[in-house]
Design a protein around this motif. Structure first.
Motif, PDB file in Angstrom:
ATOM      1  N   PRO A 100     -34.501 -50.240 -34.260  1.00 56.44           N
ATOM      2  CA  PRO A 100     -34.105 -51.344 -33.602  1.00 56.44           C
ATOM      3  C   PRO A 100     -35.226 -51.577 -32.323  1.00 56.44           C
ATOM      4  O   PRO A 100     -35.810 -52.795 -31.885  1.00 56.44           O
ATOM      5  N   GLU A 101     -35.628 -50.667 -31.508  1.00 52.07           N
ATOM      6  CA  GLU A 101     -36.430 -50.665 -30.411  1.00 52.07           C
ATOM      7  C   GLU A 101     -37.045 -49.115 -30.116  1.00 52.07           C
ATOM      8  O   GLU A 101     -36.274 -48.133 -30.284  1.00 52.07           O
ATOM      9  N   THR A 102     -37.881 -49.293 -29.102  1.00 51.47           N
ATOM     10  CA  THR A 102     -38.367 -48.044 -28.659  1.00 51.47           C
ATOM     11  C   THR A 102     -37.921 -47.941 -27.047  1.00 51.47           C
ATOM     12  O   THR A 102     -38.493 -49.083 -26.373  1.00 51.47           O
ATOM     13  N   GLY A 103     -37.416 -47.044 -26.436  1.00 53.51           N
ATOM     14  CA  GLY A 103     -37.398 -47.241 -25.045  1.00 53.51           C
ATOM     15  C   GLY A 103     -36.686 -45.853 -24.284  1.00 53.51           C
ATOM     16  O   GLY A 103     -36.758 -44.845 -24.941  1.00 53.51           O
ATOM     17  N   ASN A 104     -36.402 -45.889 -23.195  1.00 57.44           N
ATOM     18  CA  ASN A 104     -35.854 -44.937 -22.356  1.00 57.44           C
ATOM     19  C   ASN A 104     -35.182 -45.376 -21.223  1.00 57.44           C
ATOM     20  O   ASN A 104     -35.512 -46.388 -20.667  1.00 57.44           O
ATOM     21  N   LEU A 105     -34.312 -44.488 -20.842  1.00 48.72           N
ATOM     22  CA  LEU A 105     -33.338 -44.700 -19.595  1.00 48.72           C
ATOM     23  C   LEU A 105     -33.180 -43.593 -18.758  1.00 48.72           C
ATOM     24  O   LEU A 105     -33.127 -42.410 -19.394  1.00 48.72           O
ATOM     25  N   SER A 106     -33.356 -43.797 -17.468  1.00 50.12           N
ATOM     26  CA  SER A 106     -32.960 -42.526 -16.487  1.00 50.12           C
ATOM     27  C   SER A 106     -32.036 -42.736 -15.420  1.00 50.12           C
ATOM     28  O   SER A 106     -32.071 -44.101 -14.846  1.00 50.12           O
ATOM     29  N   VAL A 107     -31.295 -41.673 -14.980  1.00 50.65           N
ATOM     30  CA  VAL A 107     -30.481 -42.000 -13.956  1.00 50.65           C
ATOM     31  C   VAL A 107     -30.581 -40.831 -12.906  1.00 50.65           C
ATOM     32  O   VAL A 107     -30.735 -39.626 -13.344  1.00 50.65           O
ATOM     33  N   THR A 108     -30.620 -40.802 -11.550  1.00 51.28           N
ATOM     34  CA  THR A 108     -30.511 -39.712 -10.783  1.00 51.28           C
ATOM     35  C   THR A 108     -29.363 -39.806  -9.922  1.00 51.28           C
ATOM     36  O   THR A 108     -28.826 -41.030  -9.456  1.00 51.28           O
ATOM     37  N   TYR A 109     -28.945 -38.718  -9.281  1.00 49.20           N
ATOM     38  CA  TYR A 109     -27.750 -38.726  -8.326  1.00 49.20           C
ATOM     39  C   TYR A 109     -27.937 -37.640  -7.159  1.00 49.20           C
ATOM     40  O   TYR A 109     -28.373 -36.381  -7.496  1.00 49.20           O
ATOM     41  N   ASP A 110     -27.158 -38.128  -6.018  1.00 43.01           N
ATOM     42  CA  ASP A 110     -27.181 -37.061  -5.105  1.00 43.01           C
ATOM     43  C   ASP A 110     -25.817 -37.197  -4.456  1.00 43.01           C
ATOM     44  O   ASP A 110     -25.305 -38.415  -4.203  1.00 43.01           O
ATOM     45  N   TRP A 111     -25.149 -36.039  -4.459  1.00 49.21           N
ATOM     46  CA  TRP A 111     -23.622 -36.360  -4.024  1.00 49.21           C
ATOM     47  C   TRP A 111     -23.180 -35.297  -2.670  1.00 49.21           C
ATOM     48  O   TRP A 111     -23.786 -34.348  -2.679  1.00 49.21           O
ATOM     49  N   ASP A 112     -22.707 -35.901  -1.583  1.00 48.61           N
ATOM     50  CA  ASP A 112     -22.084 -35.311  -0.258  1.00 48.61           C
ATOM     51  C   ASP A 112     -20.734 -35.283  -0.627  1.00 48.61           C
ATOM     52  O   ASP A 112     -20.004 -36.136  -0.308  1.00 48.61           O
ATOM     53  N   TYR A 113     -20.138 -34.072  -0.925  1.00 45.80           N
ATOM     54  CA  TYR A 113     -18.790 -33.931  -1.316  1.00 45.80           C
ATOM     55  C   TYR A 113     -17.975 -34.157   0.141  1.00 45.80           C
ATOM     56  O   TYR A 113     -16.797 -34.911  -0.030  1.00 45.80           O
ATOM     57  N   THR A 114     -18.272 -33.540   1.136  1.00 44.84           N
ATOM     58  CA  THR A 114     -17.573 -33.674   2.547  1.00 44.84           C
ATOM     59  C   THR A 114     -17.438 -35.245   2.986  1.00 44.84           C
ATOM     60  O   THR A 114     -16.203 -35.705   3.156  1.00 44.84           O
ATOM     61  N   GLY A 115     -18.453 -36.069   2.972  1.00 42.56           N
ATOM     62  CA  GLY A 115     -18.242 -37.369   3.057  1.00 42.56           C
ATOM     63  C   GLY A 115     -17.951 -38.308   1.887  1.00 42.56           C
ATOM     64  O   GLY A 115     -18.000 -39.551   1.992  1.00 42.56           O
ATOM     65  N   LYS A 116     -17.871 -38.126   0.723  1.00 46.22           N
ATOM     66  CA  LYS A 116     -17.662 -38.632  -0.479  1.00 46.22           C
ATOM     67  C   LYS A 116     -18.571 -39.633  -0.373  1.00 46.22           C
ATOM     68  O   LYS A 116     -18.517 -40.616  -1.073  1.00 46.22           O
ATOM     69  N   ALA A 117     -19.818 -39.167  -0.179  1.00 45.49           N
ATOM     70  CA  ALA A 117     -20.917 -40.108  -0.380  1.00 45.49           C
ATOM     71  C   ALA A 117     -22.141 -39.933  -1.469  1.00 45.49           C
ATOM     72  O   ALA A 117     -22.029 -38.757  -1.789  1.00 45.49           O
ATOM     73  N   PHE A 118     -22.707 -40.771  -1.869  1.00 45.76           N
ATOM     74  CA  PHE A 118     -23.284 -40.659  -2.933  1.00 45.76           C
ATOM     75  C   PHE A 118     -24.956 -41.650  -2.926  1.00 45.76           C
ATOM     76  O   PHE A 118     -24.646 -42.625  -2.290  1.00 45.76           O
ATOM     77  N   MET A 119     -25.825 -41.372  -3.678  1.00 46.30           N
ATOM     78  CA  MET A 119     -27.009 -42.013  -3.875  1.00 46.30           C
ATOM     79  C   MET A 119     -27.304 -41.969  -5.264  1.00 46.30           C
ATOM     80  O   MET A 119     -27.587 -40.641  -5.671  1.00 46.30           O
TER      81      MET A 119
END
Length: 464
Positions: free
Chosen positions: A373-392
């Motif tokens: 069907p197509e050629t492609g790519n996807l990517s995801v990155t993450y950072d977690w601070d468990y103490t503040g339940k915060a993410f990026m």
């Protein structure tokens, strides 16, 4: 004389004990080198390594259960957000929204309060059933305007206003391609950020041995030697004959990571090669022969490498070759590569305060003449601070020159495990091509739909 005899007895006992220790050590060493014992240690080691990525924030939210409930598309969303265009300090659009959606029944209902450029606006109610669209301004009338959504979209795209603003409503407005892609990328980042299991949930050595007792293990004498950190590492391989259901579960998990509901089913017995390093850590799982999906006839071969150094699971790469020969006139053959890299962050009373990682997926035809069907790519990155339940989290998808990216920073607030989650969105940026499309701040609550969606009772049809 008696002392001499006593010393001889002590010497004899010592020698006998020495031989016993040597014998026991030899038996233990032999057992440790047996395939079942090595594989048991390998699986236990793998579970212990994965446990370092246990995410207590997502575990508390039981996000996997919530995602499963939302897969049918019946959702209730409450949001209070500000949408701004690039370069604008004042909010372009302020929106308080209570929206219910049921994709299977093709129903939508939303009640919103809209403000523009920081000024109070108006209340608006929108409902949709199939191609019928209802618009209502409660401050002006109790009746809703009933329109044909298809004609509305076509009319807007052909209008002078569309040409002036340089933007068209997608014809497939129900799927809302951009928003679906952004949602999929963010969901992938959240799932990738919670791959570990809690220590209490790990399989014990006894459970692993009981499992392996039901599996035929073949000492295939397969060996690999690789260079890692300027040293050579030798791998020893074993071939396992195991129930197909075990591999089916592996692909179900992979589908969850990729946010896909497609499943594959293999035959009752399968062959897998498993390689261990000198420390009895699993470093490769591969297929010695192609696996065939019983339903579609699609063939899959894969190699799963775990090549992190501190923990093997710090770097995971799976390469799959997918062949679809069911369409003889146009066979499909593709290579799909999934690469995951992560690192737990030490600290806090529990010994771990967060984690970070990235997930990348690429798909392409194996040959130039192979249809896909197509050629492609996807990517995801993450950072977690468990103490503040915060993410990026960030995500990007690119197919045949089209690029869409998103970036979200925030933290979890109100959480009802497996039922509801509220996000504080400090920033959500959507980028199309190389330019920022818009950015959003605000609060978002998401839960499964509990009430039936009812269309407006009084309406006036409007031709378009």
């Amino acid at each position: 004389m008696k002392g001499h005899v006593k010393r001889k007895k002590i010497l004899g006992v010592t020698i006998a004990a020495g031989f016993l220790v040597i014998a026991v050590a030899a038996v233990c060493f032999a057992r440790a080198k047996q395939p079942q014992w090595r594989l048991t240690k390998g699986m236990v080691n793998l579970g212990a390594e994965l446990s370092r990525y246990y995410n207590p924030v997502l575990a508390e939210a039981e996000l996997d259960k919530l995602i499963q409930k939302l897969q049918n598309g019946a959702t209730h969303t409450v949001a209070e957000v500000d949408v701004s265009l690039p370069g604008k300090e004042v909010s372009t659009l302020g929106l308080k929204l209570d929206k219910s959606t049921d994709r299977q029944k093709r129903l939508l209902k939303a009640v919103g309060e809209i403000s523009m450029f920081g000024k109070d606006g108006l209340d608006l109610e929108v409902a949709m059933e199939g191609e019928e669209l209802y618009l209502k301004l409660p401050s002006l009338t109790s009746k809703a305007l009933k329109l044909d959504a298809d004609r509305l979209v076509s009319g807007f795209n052909d209008s002078f206003l569309a040409k002036l603003v340089g933007w068209n409503i997608p014809k497939d407005y129900e799927s809302a391609g951009d928003s679906d892609t952004v949602r999929g990328l963010l969901a992938g980042a959240f799932v990738a950020g919670s791959i570990g299991q809690r220590g209490a949930d790990l399989m014990t050595e006894a459970e692993v041995r009981d499992f392996l007792a039901q599996v035929e293990i073949i000492d295939s004498d397969k060996e690999f030697t690789i260079e890692n950190s300027f040293r050579e590492i030798q791998w020893t391989g074993y071939t396992l004959k195991l129930p197909g259901e075990a591999v089916n579960q592996l692909f179900i998990k992979l589908g969850q990571i990729l946010d896909s509901d497609k499943t594959v089913r293999f035959k009752e017995q399968l062959l897998l090669d498993i390689y261990l390093d000198e420390d009895d850590r699993i470093v490769r799982i591969s297929t010695p022969e192609a696996l065939t999906d019983l339903e579609s006839g699609v063939k899959i071969e894969f190699t799963l490498d775990l090549l992190g150094e501190e923990r093997t699971v710090d770097v995971v790469t799976i390469t799959m070759y997918v062949t679809d020969e069911t369409q003889t006139t146009d066979p499909k053959e593709a290579e799909v590569t999934l690469h995951w890299k992560g690192m737990p962050e030490a600290g806090g009373t529990s010994g771990q305060s967060g984690s970070s990682g990235s997930l990348a997926l690429e798909w392409k035809p194996v040959r130039d003449d192979a249809a896909w069907p197509e050629t492609g790519n996807l990517s995801v990155t993450y950072d977690w601070d468990y103490t503040g339940k915060a993410f990026m989290v960030t995500g990007e998808k690119q197919t045949q020159g089209n690029k869409l990216a998103c970036e979200m920073k925030g933290n979890l607030l109100d959480v009802v495990p497996g039922e509801r989650v509220q996000l504080n969105v400090e920033r959500l940026r959507v980028i199309r091509g190389e330019k920022e499309f818009f950015h959003v701040t605000g609060l978002l609550m998401l839960e499964p739909l509990m009430e039936e969606i009812v269309m407006p009772r009084e309406s006036v049809s409007v031709g378009w």
